[in-house]
Each structure stands twice: as C-alpha cells, then as structure tokens.
Enzyme design. Structure first.
Site, PDB file in Angstrom:
ATOM      1  N   GLY A  70       0.855  -1.189   0.000  1.00 51.88           N
ATOM      2  CA  GLY A  70       0.000   0.000   0.000  1.00 51.88           C
ATOM      3  C   GLY A  70       0.884   1.230   0.000  1.00 51.88           C
ATOM      4  O   GLY A  70       2.078   1.148   0.318  1.00 51.88           O
ATOM      5  N   CYS A  97       5.403  -6.055   1.670  1.00 48.44           N
ATOM      6  CA  CYS A  97       5.706  -4.626   1.540  1.00 48.44           C
ATOM      7  C   CYS A  97       5.062  -3.841   2.693  1.00 48.44           C
ATOM      8  O   CYS A  97       5.419  -4.036   3.838  1.00 48.44           O
ATOM      9  CB  CYS A  97       5.284  -4.123   0.157  1.00 48.44           C
ATOM     10  SG  CYS A  97       6.039  -2.532  -0.222  1.00 48.44           S
ATOM     11  N   TYR A  98       4.078  -2.964   2.410  1.00 46.01           N
ATOM     12  CA  TYR A  98       3.430  -2.234   3.509  1.00 46.01           C
ATOM     13  C   TYR A  98       2.897  -3.231   4.547  1.00 46.01           C
ATOM     14  O   TYR A  98       2.983  -2.987   5.756  1.00 46.01           O
ATOM     15  CB  TYR A  98       2.263  -1.393   2.956  1.00 46.01           C
ATOM     16  CG  TYR A  98       1.444  -0.726   4.050  1.00 46.01           C
ATOM     17  CD1 TYR A  98       1.856   0.475   4.614  1.00 46.01           C
ATOM     18  CD2 TYR A  98       0.265  -1.326   4.523  1.00 46.01           C
ATOM     19  CE1 TYR A  98       1.113   1.072   5.629  1.00 46.01           C
ATOM     20  CE2 TYR A  98      -0.478  -0.738   5.535  1.00 46.01           C
ATOM     21  CZ  TYR A  98      -0.054   0.465   6.084  1.00 46.01           C
ATOM     22  OH  TYR A  98      -0.777   1.049   7.076  1.00 46.01           O
ATOM     23  N   HIS A 184       8.243  -7.897  -3.300  1.00 46.01           N
ATOM     24  CA  HIS A 184       6.972  -8.411  -3.834  1.00 46.01           C
ATOM     25  C   HIS A 184       7.172  -9.776  -4.498  1.00 46.01           C
ATOM     26  O   HIS A 184       7.535  -9.834  -5.669  1.00 46.01           O
ATOM     27  CB  HIS A 184       6.413  -7.430  -4.867  1.00 46.01           C
ATOM     28  CG  HIS A 184       5.910  -6.155  -4.272  1.00 46.01           C
ATOM     29  ND1 HIS A 184       4.617  -5.980  -3.864  1.00 46.01           N
ATOM     30  CD2 HIS A 184       6.555  -5.006  -3.980  1.00 46.01           C
ATOM     31  CE1 HIS A 184       4.465  -4.774  -3.357  1.00 46.01           C
ATOM     32  NE2 HIS A 184       5.635  -4.159  -3.419  1.00 46.01           N
ATOM     33  N   GLU A 186       4.939 -11.660  -5.585  1.00 45.64           N
ATOM     34  CA  GLU A 186       3.888 -11.882  -6.583  1.00 45.64           C
ATOM     35  C   GLU A 186       4.240 -11.310  -7.957  1.00 45.64           C
ATOM     36  O   GLU A 186       3.636 -11.669  -8.965  1.00 45.64           O
ATOM     37  CB  GLU A 186       2.560 -11.273  -6.087  1.00 45.64           C
ATOM     38  CG  GLU A 186       2.472  -9.743  -6.110  1.00 45.64           C
ATOM     39  CD  GLU A 186       3.124  -9.060  -4.903  1.00 45.64           C
ATOM     40  OE1 GLU A 186       3.921  -9.713  -4.203  1.00 45.64           O
ATOM     41  OE2 GLU A 186       2.845  -7.860  -4.677  1.00 45.64           O
ATOM     42  N   ASP A 242     -10.717  -8.447 -25.007  1.00 52.09           N
ATOM     43  CA  ASP A 242     -11.590  -8.431 -23.835  1.00 52.09           C
ATOM     44  C   ASP A 242     -13.063  -8.267 -24.216  1.00 52.09           C
ATOM     45  O   ASP A 242     -13.910  -9.043 -23.779  1.00 52.09           O
ATOM     46  CB  ASP A 242     -11.192  -7.298 -22.878  1.00 52.09           C
ATOM     47  CG  ASP A 242      -9.724  -7.342 -22.537  1.00 52.09           C
ATOM     48  OD1 ASP A 242      -9.145  -8.443 -22.634  1.00 52.09           O
ATOM     49  OD2 ASP A 242      -9.157  -6.289 -22.195  1.00 52.09           O
ATOM     50  N   LYS A 384      -5.506 -10.699 -18.097  1.00 56.54           N
ATOM     51  CA  LYS A 384      -5.575 -10.946 -19.539  1.00 56.54           C
ATOM     52  C   LYS A 384      -5.425 -12.428 -19.898  1.00 56.54           C
ATOM     53  O   LYS A 384      -6.185 -12.959 -20.701  1.00 56.54           O
ATOM     54  CB  LYS A 384      -4.475 -10.125 -20.217  1.00 56.54           C
ATOM     55  CG  LYS A 384      -4.486 -10.154 -21.709  1.00 56.54           C
ATOM     56  CD  LYS A 384      -5.681  -9.467 -22.286  1.00 56.54           C
ATOM     57  CE  LYS A 384      -5.448  -8.032 -22.578  1.00 56.54           C
ATOM     58  NZ  LYS A 384      -6.636  -7.303 -22.993  1.00 56.54           N
TER      59      LYS A 384
HETATM   60  P1  XMP Z   1      -0.904   0.262 -19.810  1.00 61.35           P
HETATM   61  O1  XMP Z   1      -0.660   1.273 -20.880  1.00 61.35           O
HETATM   62  O2  XMP Z   1      -1.834   0.772 -18.757  1.00 61.35           O
HETATM   63  O3  XMP Z   1      -1.691  -0.933 -20.513  1.00 61.35           O
HETATM   64  O4  XMP Z   1       0.328  -0.336 -19.262  1.00 61.35           O
HETATM   65  C1  XMP Z   1      -1.959  -2.183 -19.918  1.00 61.35           C
HETATM   66  C2  XMP Z   1      -2.834  -2.959 -20.863  1.00 61.35           C
HETATM   67  O5  XMP Z   1      -4.128  -2.352 -20.922  1.00 61.35           O
HETATM   68  C3  XMP Z   1      -4.416  -1.912 -22.240  1.00 61.35           C
HETATM   69  N1  XMP Z   1      -5.093  -0.632 -22.099  1.00 61.35           N
HETATM   70  C4  XMP Z   1      -6.426  -0.487 -22.141  1.00 61.35           C
HETATM   71  N2  XMP Z   1      -7.396  -1.371 -22.340  1.00 61.35           N
HETATM   72  N3  XMP Z   1      -9.001   0.335 -22.136  1.00 61.35           N
HETATM   73  C5  XMP Z   1      -8.692  -0.958 -22.376  1.00 61.35           C
HETATM   74  O6  XMP Z   1      -9.584  -1.770 -22.599  1.00 61.35           O
HETATM   75  C6  XMP Z   1      -8.086   1.298 -21.927  1.00 61.35           C
HETATM   76  O7  XMP Z   1      -8.385   2.457 -21.718  1.00 61.35           O
HETATM   77  C7  XMP Z   1      -6.715   0.861 -21.922  1.00 61.35           C
HETATM   78  N4  XMP Z   1      -5.540   1.501 -21.759  1.00 61.35           N
HETATM   79  C8  XMP Z   1      -4.558   0.569 -21.856  1.00 61.35           C
HETATM   80  C9  XMP Z   1      -3.078  -1.821 -22.951  1.00 61.35           C
HETATM   81  O8  XMP Z   1      -3.200  -1.967 -24.350  1.00 61.35           O
HETATM   82  C10 XMP Z   1      -2.328  -2.961 -22.293  1.00 61.35           C
HETATM   83  O9  XMP Z   1      -2.681  -4.197 -22.846  1.00 61.35           O
END
Ligand code: XMP
Length: 528
Positions: A70, A97-98, A184, A186, A242, A384
């Site tokens: 945290g 961690c915290y 961490h 994890e 997704d 994911k």
């Molecule tokens: P970042 O840039 O946050 O991305 O490291 C992590 C994962 O999330 C996806 N990503 C999004 N997916 N809406 C989504 O559905 C969003 O606003 C969004 N922003 C980032 C990104 O492509 C990566 O897989």
C-alpha cells in the site's frame, strides 16, 4: 461488493470451501495479482478490505491471510490498519511490503524511513532454512518498491532475507506462523517468487491445492442468465480481446437479446473496422445483433486541440457512452450495458486507496448520467491470460483469442498530444508495416504486445537532397503475461532496420523511427 458476493455464491455452490486464503487489501497496486498467484497455486482466494472485522475474517475460515502492499507509511495516523488480534488467531499471515511493515509495527518492531529507498530489481540473500524460502537459491533478484523499511524485526522474529540497503528484507516467526517480505514475491521480476508463495500456501498454510478455475465460464453464463432474465443487453464491442470474449460470453448466455454495438471511432488499426464486422456481423459465426456506427469525424472534432492524456481518455470514453445511448434509444428499451473491463483496467484506474495511474476508457470515462439500468462487466476480476483461457473455453478460435490486446481508446493513446485525422493515418500505416514485418519474422506469437506510436516530436532529416521536418514514430514491443508488469522485448536489429526503412520510405510525414526500451514499471505499455 456485488462482485465479491458473486464470487462467494460461486464458492458456496461448487468450490471446495475448506481451502480459502484471504488477501487483506491495504490499497496496493498488486492486490489482485497476489490473489491470482494464489489461484495459480490451485487455492481459492478472496480479497477483503483491510476494514474487515475479525469476525468477518474468522467467518471465512481462511487457511492463510496475506497482507498486501500500500502507498502509506505505518506511522501516519491515518494509515490503514487492522486489528493486532489477527496475529493471535493461529492462522498463518504473510505480510508483503506495507503489509510487512504493518506486521512489524503492530508487533513492536521498528519501521523507519529508509536512508536509501529501493525500487526495481534488487539483489537479495535468503536464509533457505526458512520454510518460506525452501528450495529457493540463496542469492537472487527480488522486486522492491519502498521508501520505509523495517529497521528492527519484532521480538521472537528471525531475519530471513536482506539486501544491501534493507536489513530486514524478510522475517519470520514460525512458532506463531507469521511471515513477512519487504519485496513483492507476486511480481514476476522476483525470481522464484511463485515458489515462495507456493511454500506459504502449501507448506505453511497446509493447503492441498485442489481448486480449479475451469467453472468460470459455466458459472458466468448461468449467473448472467439469472441476472438478465428477459432483459435487453447492449454490448460495447471494441474489437479487442476483452470485449470480444465478453460479447461471446453474453451471446452464449442470452443470444439475440444481445445487441453488439461496434463504434468505429476512427482510432482503430488499418482495416480493423471491416475485420470486426466480418467476425461479429450478419455473416459471422455468433448469434447476436450487430450494429456498426461510423463515428470517425465526430471523434476527430471532439478531440481537436486536446493534448492532455487524461482529458483525451475521458473524452473518448464519454463519447463512447453517448454513442451507445443514442443506439440504445434506436433499439428501444435497453436494460444492461456490457463492457469488457478486466482487472488491470480497474486497478490502474484507481480502486480504494491505490494511486490512480490512468483512467481506463471503459472504467473512468463514464459520464454521470447513463441511460441504462445496470452495467455488466463479466471479466472484471480476470487478468488478460485468464480472459484468454475463458475465450478458449468459449470456443473462440485461437487466432482471435491470442490477438494482441488493443486499448479501448485505440490509437488515441498511441498518438502523443493532439489527435488529428492526418496523425491517425500515419500511425495506421506505420503499425501495418510493423505488424507485417514482425509476422514475417515469426515473432508475433512471442510478444505480448507490439505497436507503433506517434511521438509528438518533429525533427530535422534529409531525404534526397531536401531538408525534412517530420514526425518520429516510436516502435514498442513488450513481453508480458499479465500486462501489469512488462519487459521491453529485444527485437532483432535486422527486423528493426527493415521496419525503419519501410516506414520512412512508405509513410508520408515520418522521417525518424525510435525503439522504446522501457519496461513497465516505470513505463506503461501504452504511451498515454
Ligand atoms: P498500460 O498502458 O496501462 O496498458 O500499461 C496495460 C494494458 O491495458 C491496455 N489498455 C487499455 N485497455 N481500455 C482498455 O480496454 C483502456 O483504456 C486501456 N488503456 C490501456 C493496454 O493496451 C495494455 O494491454
């Protein structure tokens, strides 16, 4: 809360309840990641807020409790705490961690601001005679992220790991079944972190590990049918993994009660709109109603002059919802709106006391007034790769399931600064070339995500005998399994050279190509 109630219902229905580990949430970034690692050990895991009472905790009959990290300091008066009595329940506790500092603080140890804070990959030495580190190499790398540290372990505890800057990187009191790590375990950057968590869950908590996640799809279909009844459902289909998995899940649950609205916001990859229509449209393979809205110009005019990343995200998100509202009105009464939100979107948009990193398009951008009765987010608790597993279980073809993720705000977060139609065209062309060459080199399956982004930087170059003053495109490729952390991938130089040559020659407006070597953290995967 609803999500927790649903998980509990599932648990009561068909999951061996005798083995539950609780993650007590103190507001860190990796709370769900810890829960998911426990699930990977085949032990059911549920997250509870740190405010849960002792009675609520005992009622879960947990085999073990894990305190998360945290952002606070334990010595701040307002820092999140739990009752000290939790250590007297005879249930094994692991503080991370915290959570480790809180354990030390509550039990009489000393927690101070570290003279040197550690961040990132850190060399660590373990006492491998401690059960937590059984089978682990005596020296290794762990993932650190702290400004405070445990200066002195509480009485009765042994120090079981240390780093150069951290005298108590781990401690334990086996008689009371209390364990703590400043680092961490994890996070995948901690070598053998899974072995450490496995030791805690199996050897210290005594879990047999016979829980499986294979009932997720069936349970979800059943509970979606119950919740939706005869209602009409509108699904926000973006074409990414997704929302595609969410759409198919809903189509299996309620068939033609579902209408998928696909908004072509003009921020998609080249030809993507037509590809999505081919899969989900009337000639595709799913039972659902499909509507494509061509809203490209509407988005470009809303985004005109907007440079601030969060503002861009919010505009794109809000516009999405408005388009849906308009479609919903055309369709008639719509009861539910489905979104493909997954867990990393939720945590990075700020949940509880965690710090906000980005407001994700499908979480943060909702306007106050939404024309729907309820929002359904069936993948909200999944990472994911778990979404992909669910996709395969649903019978979605592997080439769709393993398609690299594409963010909701699309190229809007891959164009630094103001978005214009011209810039979108540049990125679309650059991405198409990059994807083609990566696939030709046979690298596409190895990479978590790879794309080209348009930096807002223009610089001087020379083409033929002429001076140019054009944009720089940044190429990015990352290896990751959970998208919470990622490493920049080493793309062979030959491939980069070819992509660079093609982009500067074939894409008008670009005279420079850069490669992004940053991992996550400290970078994020997308640029904005
Ligand atoms: P970042 O840039 O946050 O991305 O490291 C992590 C994962 O999330 C996806 N990503 C999004 N997916 N809406 C989504 O559905 C969003 O606003 C969004 N922003 C980032 C990104 O492509 C990566 O897989």
């Amino acid at each position: 809360m609803r999500q927790r109630a649903e998980i509990r219902e599932r648990q009561e229905e068909n999951i061996l309840k005798e083995e539950t580990v609780i993650v007590l949430d103190f507001g860190g970034q990796y709370n769900q990641l810890i829960a998911r690692r426990v699930r990977e050990c085949n032990v059911y895991c549920e997250i509870m807020p740190y405010t849960a009472s002792l009675e609520q905790i005992k009622a879960m009959e947990p085999k073990g409790i894990i305190f998360t990290g945290g952002p606070n300091s334990v010595y701040e008066a307002s820092s999140p705490r739990c009752s000290k009595e939790v250590f007297g329940l005879g249930i094994p506790v692991l503080g991370i961690c915290y959570g480790s500092q809180l354990m030390a603080h509550l039990l009489g140890g000393a927690v101070k601001t570290a003279p040197v804070s550690e961040y990132g990959h850190t060399e660590v030495e373990f006492d491998t005679s401690d059960v937590m580190f059984e089978g682990v190499s005596p020296k290794g790398i762990c993932w650190m992220s702290h400004t405070d540290y445990i200066a002195e372990a509480p009485e009765g505890f042994c120090v079981t790991a240390h780093t150069q800057a951290c005298p108590v990187a781990a401690m334990s009191c086996p008689e009371r079944k209390l364990y703590a790590t400043q680092f961490h375990p994890e996070v995948m950057h901690t070598q053998e972190g899974m072995r450490m968590l496995g030791n805690f869950v199996h050897k210290i908590c005594g879990c047999k590990g016979n829980w499986k996640m294979d009932s997720f799809v069936q349970d979800s279909i059943q509970s979606l049918r119950q919740r939706i009844g005869g209602g009409k459902v509108l699904c926000a289909l973006s074409g990414g993994v997704d929302s595609s998995v969410a759409a198919v899940l809903l189509s299996k649950a309620v068939g033609k009660q579902l209408t998928c609205v696909f908004v072509d916001h003009g921020l998609l990859r080249k030809d993507e709109g037509d590809e999505v229509e081919a899969i989900f449209g009337p000639n595709g393979s799913y039972e659902l109603n499909f509507v494509r809205v061509n809203a490209q110009q509407r988005y470009y005019s809303k985004l005109k002059g907007i440079e601030e990343p969060e503002e861009k995200r919010k505009i794109i998100g809000a516009e999405f919802i408005r388009v849906f509202e308009e479609e919903a009105r055309k369709i008639g009464k719509v009861d539910f709106l489905v979104q493909g939100t997954i867990y990393p979107d939720v945590i990075e948009s700020g949940l509880g006391k965690s710090a906000v990193i980005k407001s994700h398009h499908n979480v943060g951008g909702l306007p106050d007034v939404v024309d729907f009765k309820e929002i359904i987010e069936p993948l909200r608790s999944l990472f994911k790769d778990e979404v992909r597993k669910a996709g395969l279980e649903l019978g979605i073809p592997p080439h769709l399931v393993f398609r690299q993720p594409f963010p909701g705000p699309g190229l809007g977060v891959r164009i630094v600064g103001e978005v214009t139609e011209e810039k979108v065209k540049i990125v679309q062309e650059a991405v198409a070339i990059y994807r083609e060459e990566i696939a030709k080199a046979g690298l596409d399956k190895e990479l978590g995500q790879y794309f080209a982004a348009l930096t807002n930087m223009r610089s001087v170059g020379v083409m033929g005998d002429f001076r140019t003053y054009d944009y720089a495109v940044a190429l990015r490729a990352v290896s990751t399994s959970d998208f919470m952390t990622a490493e920049a991938a080493p793309i062979p130089w030959e491939v980069l050279r070819k992509v660079t040559n093609r982009i500067v020659n074939e894409v008008k407006g670009v005279n420079r190509v850069l490669y992004d070597c940053t991992g996550k953290p400290p970078g994020t995967i997308e640029f904005e």
